[in-house]
Design an enzyme around this catalytic site. Sequence first.
Site, PDB file in Angstrom:
ATOM      1  N   LYS A 118     -42.523 -15.848 -31.111  1.00 53.84           N
ATOM      2  CA  LYS A 118     -43.118 -16.106 -29.800  1.00 53.84           C
ATOM      3  C   LYS A 118     -42.011 -16.344 -28.794  1.00 53.84           C
ATOM      4  CE  LYS A 118     -46.142 -17.081 -26.601  1.00 53.84           C
ATOM      5  NZ  LYS A 118     -45.203 -17.272 -25.490  1.00 53.84           N
ATOM      6  N   ASP A 142     -26.921 -16.068 -33.900  1.00 54.71           N
ATOM      7  CA  ASP A 142     -26.130 -15.182 -33.051  1.00 54.71           C
ATOM      8  C   ASP A 142     -24.709 -15.692 -32.860  1.00 54.71           C
ATOM      9  OD1 ASP A 142     -28.326 -13.594 -32.841  1.00 54.71           O
ATOM     10  OD2 ASP A 142     -28.574 -13.798 -30.668  1.00 54.71           O
ATOM     11  N   SER A 162     -41.208 -20.765 -31.617  1.00 58.03           N
ATOM     12  CA  SER A 162     -40.857 -21.205 -30.278  1.00 58.03           C
ATOM     13  C   SER A 162     -39.494 -21.899 -30.233  1.00 58.03           C
ATOM     14  CB  SER A 162     -41.967 -22.100 -29.742  1.00 58.03           C
ATOM     15  OG  SER A 162     -41.801 -22.344 -28.380  1.00 58.03           O
TER      16      SER A 162
END
Length: 431
Positions: A341, A327, A316
């Site tokens: 999730k 990223d 999460s």
Amino acid sequence: MVMTKRGLVLGATAAMLTTVAVTGAGLHLSQSQAFFRESPKELVDEVWQIINQQYVDGTFNQVDWQAVRQEYLDRSYEDKQEAYQAINQMLDQLDDPYTRFMDPEAFKNLQIDTSGELTGVGIQIALDEETDYIRVVSPIEETPAYEAGILARDLIVAIDGKSTKGMELNDAVNLIRGKPGSNVTLTIQRREQEFDYEITRARIEVHPVKARLHETRQGGEIGYIRLNQFNSNAAQEMRTAIQEFEEKSVQGYILDLRSNPGGLLQASIQISRMWIDEGKIVSTVNRQGEVDAQRAKGNALTDQPLVVLVDGGSASASEILSGALQDQERAVIVGTQTFGKGLVQSVRGLGDGSGLAVTVAKYLTPDGRDINEEGIAPDVVSEISEAEQKALQRDRTQIGTLADPQFSEALSVLKQEIAKQNNSSQVGVSQ
């Protein structure tokens, strides 16, 4: 579990800590305007309306939602318990374990998940769709469950001898909870073996951040920060740790998110901004498209090399943070695949004190990756054996030391990143 200030919840799972605590700061829920009054049918229709307006999938997972309304409003309800049962049956048709109804007691439990003061055994749990049992998302460090040896991804197949197959998550929570000093026996399935763990419930105070200096053999120092969960204190404790390390001129950082089940979304965004100076952090997408994008604000606390440790219990909010760092090429991710999730739940209070969690969106990493059921893949895979993991649980002082195999790997990677940065700086000077 991850919560926004507007009441959105991005759960590591549709789970709650198997503990009770005082009301958590930062939890804001939209209170329904339609009150329960005398008609249980009003509550059934209210739940249907919320799903109809907000559910992430406009096809309702290929369910004729209008027909569902007709079926359940044609019924008569003698009391609220019958209404509760009907609501659960209605929601079951969506086949979405994260969209769920909570009676008043269960809803109260949900509201206290992130307070930092807990009572219970100290685990976060989820429904396991493959086996229909209850799965451990993560044990919280320095809790009875952690000390007993419960591991992330363990299956709880029985609670005090009662099978959990097909059990509602709220029922499992209520069975595991109890008064401090009382015992509960969890039957754990790990691979093909079963183990009984008798655990004594306790009051637990959770400090989310632990930090210390690590001196390398080359004489330099790096900052080691272990973040156990994203509760209401996490951002401030993280800020303090980074600032203290910056004053000591550390050469780089290891951020340990292993077995961190998540927490407040706002905390994950605030902490991301401490490491990332510019660019997107996370976005949420509903059935109409992108509804929210959070970005860095140009006020990162450090630009020193960073390595992040993750594992199967990192979920999460941990995945939001590690995904953003990966990223944006701000950190090297080391460890094993995270939990996976990426769905967003909106949590509403209903008129009689019950509550409803509805899957309303999904979240994406800055590069647009949907990590639900996939997780974050590490840049450098570093496995740890069950025996090594248990050894670290028996002696927690070894976590984040050279006796910790994954930490050792992270340290090796960090040294390479520091060397790259130093070489780059030297080239810049010579030019």
